[in-house]
Design a protein around this motif. Sequence first.
Motif, PDB file in Angstrom:
ATOM      1  N   LYS A 128     -89.614  14.432  62.031  1.00  0.00           N
ATOM      2  CA  LYS A 128     -88.987  13.105  62.004  1.00  0.00           C
ATOM      3  C   LYS A 128     -87.641  13.088  62.729  1.00  0.00           C
ATOM      4  N   GLY A 129     -87.307  14.188  63.419  1.00  0.00           N
ATOM      5  CA  GLY A 129     -86.071  14.231  64.194  1.00  0.00           C
ATOM      6  C   GLY A 129     -84.859  14.771  63.457  1.00  0.00           C
ATOM      7  N   PHE A 130     -85.011  15.130  62.191  1.00  0.00           N
ATOM      8  CA  PHE A 130     -83.863  15.630  61.426  1.00  0.00           C
ATOM      9  C   PHE A 130     -83.358  16.972  61.966  1.00  0.00           C
ATOM     10  N   GLY A 131     -84.270  17.862  62.337  1.00  0.00           N
ATOM     11  CA  GLY A 131     -83.871  19.160  62.871  1.00  0.00           C
ATOM     12  C   GLY A 131     -83.129  19.018  64.185  1.00  0.00           C
ATOM     13  N   LYS A 132     -83.676  18.209  65.092  1.00  0.00           N
ATOM     14  CA  LYS A 132     -83.005  17.971  66.379  1.00  0.00           C
ATOM     15  C   LYS A 132     -81.636  17.346  66.165  1.00  0.00           C
ATOM     16  N   TYR A 159     -71.367  23.999  55.134  1.00  0.00           N
ATOM     17  CA  TYR A 159     -72.682  23.500  54.741  1.00  0.00           C
ATOM     18  C   TYR A 159     -72.647  21.976  54.871  1.00  0.00           C
ATOM     19  N   TYR A 160     -73.709  21.428  55.429  1.00  0.00           N
ATOM     20  CA  TYR A 160     -73.878  19.987  55.482  1.00  0.00           C
ATOM     21  C   TYR A 160     -75.264  19.640  54.955  1.00  0.00           C
ATOM     22  N   LEU A 161     -75.316  18.612  54.137  1.00  0.00           N
ATOM     23  CA  LEU A 161     -76.586  18.094  53.644  1.00  0.00           C
ATOM     24  C   LEU A 161     -77.120  17.102  54.673  1.00  0.00           C
ATOM     25  N   ILE A 162     -78.409  17.168  54.933  1.00  0.00           N
ATOM     26  CA  ILE A 162     -79.056  16.259  55.868  1.00  0.00           C
ATOM     27  C   ILE A 162     -79.683  15.145  55.037  1.00  0.00           C
ATOM     28  N   ALA A 163     -79.147  13.944  55.208  1.00  0.00           N
ATOM     29  CA  ALA A 163     -79.591  12.804  54.400  1.00  0.00           C
ATOM     30  C   ALA A 163     -80.344  11.799  55.263  1.00  0.00           C
ATOM     31  N   LEU A 202     -85.470  22.195  56.277  1.00  0.00           N
ATOM     32  CA  LEU A 202     -85.908  20.846  55.947  1.00  0.00           C
ATOM     33  C   LEU A 202     -87.052  20.935  54.952  1.00  0.00           C
ATOM     34  N   VAL A 203     -87.094  19.990  54.022  1.00  0.00           N
ATOM     35  CA  VAL A 203     -88.225  19.948  53.104  1.00  0.00           C
ATOM     36  C   VAL A 203     -89.468  19.582  53.923  1.00  0.00           C
ATOM     37  N   PRO A 204     -90.636  20.063  53.501  1.00  0.00           N
ATOM     38  CA  PRO A 204     -91.849  19.896  54.318  1.00  0.00           C
ATOM     39  C   PRO A 204     -92.147  18.455  54.739  1.00  0.00           C
ATOM     40  N   GLY A 253     -82.726  18.086  53.771  1.00  0.00           N
ATOM     41  CA  GLY A 253     -82.485  19.495  54.050  1.00  0.00           C
ATOM     42  C   GLY A 253     -80.997  19.768  54.132  1.00  0.00           C
ATOM     43  N   PHE A 254     -80.669  20.886  54.777  1.00  0.00           N
ATOM     44  CA  PHE A 254     -79.265  21.274  54.921  1.00  0.00           C
ATOM     45  C   PHE A 254     -79.118  22.237  56.088  1.00  0.00           C
ATOM     46  N   ILE A 255     -77.888  22.378  56.515  1.00  0.00           N
ATOM     47  CA  ILE A 255     -77.540  23.303  57.576  1.00  0.00           C
ATOM     48  C   ILE A 255     -76.313  24.084  57.114  1.00  0.00           C
ATOM     49  N   GLY A 256     -76.296  25.381  57.388  1.00  0.00           N
ATOM     50  CA  GLY A 256     -75.149  26.227  57.061  1.00  0.00           C
ATOM     51  C   GLY A 256     -74.800  27.073  58.273  1.00  0.00           C
ATOM     52  N   TYR A 257     -73.553  27.016  58.696  1.00  0.00           N
ATOM     53  CA  TYR A 257     -73.142  27.755  59.890  1.00  0.00           C
ATOM     54  C   TYR A 257     -71.723  28.284  59.725  1.00  0.00           C
ATOM     55  N   GLU A 258     -71.382  29.252  60.571  1.00  0.00           N
ATOM     56  CA  GLU A 258     -70.081  29.908  60.478  1.00  0.00           C
ATOM     57  C   GLU A 258     -69.477  30.037  61.870  1.00  0.00           C
ATOM     58  N   HIS A 259     -68.345  29.325  62.076  1.00  0.00           N
ATOM     59  CA  HIS A 259     -67.612  29.444  63.332  1.00  0.00           C
ATOM     60  C   HIS A 259     -66.965  30.825  63.429  1.00  0.00           C
TER      61      HIS A 259
END
Length: 167
Positions: free
Chosen positions: A99-103, A59-63, A92-94, A72-78
Motif C-alpha cells: 500500500k506504499g507504506f514501506g516506500k 523510532y517512528y510509528l507508521i500510521a 509492516l503488519v501483513p 508498522g514502524f521504522i527504527g534507525y540510528e544516525h
Amino acid sequence: MKLIKATGEDIPLIQDLARRSWVIAYAEILSEEQMEYMLSEMYSEQEIASHLEKPDYHYYLIADEHNDSYEGFIGYEHNYEDRTTKLHRIYLVPESKGKGFGKGALRFLNEKVSENGNKRIILNVNKNNAARKFYESQGYTVYDEGVFDIGNGFVMDDYLMEFLIHE
C-alpha cells in the motif's frame, strides 16, 4: 501516511507491531524458537527503552491516517558509522503491505538522513527474506554478506545492503 515519533509510552505498541509482522515475514525463514528468542531479546522493553535514550537512535510509528491505525514502524540510528545511518528495523503488519507504506517510510528516512548530514544508509536483510527485492527496487544494493552469532545457538545469515544519498 503519517510518521509519528515514538516515545517510551509506545514500547508496547512497537512490540505488538513487531510480533504481528514477524509471524508472517519470518514464518518460512526462522524456526519458532529462533523467532521467539529474537523477539524477546530485540524487542524487550529494556532494549527498546535503551534505544530511545540514545540521541541518534529514532523510532517512528507508521500510521494510516485514513483508517486511524498503526501499520508498522521504522527504527534507525544516525552516525552508526562515519556519515552512515543504519536502518535497524522497518516492519509492516501483513495487511498493510503493498500500500506504499514501506516506500513512504524509506523516503522519510532519506530526508532524515540528508538533514543529519549522513550520506549512506545501511541495513541487514536475511538472505531468504523477500524484502531484499523491495530494497533493491528502492535503489539499495548488496555490498557484502555475513553470518552473525546472535546468541543461544542462533545465527543470522544476512546480506548487507546500502543506499547512497545523492544531493
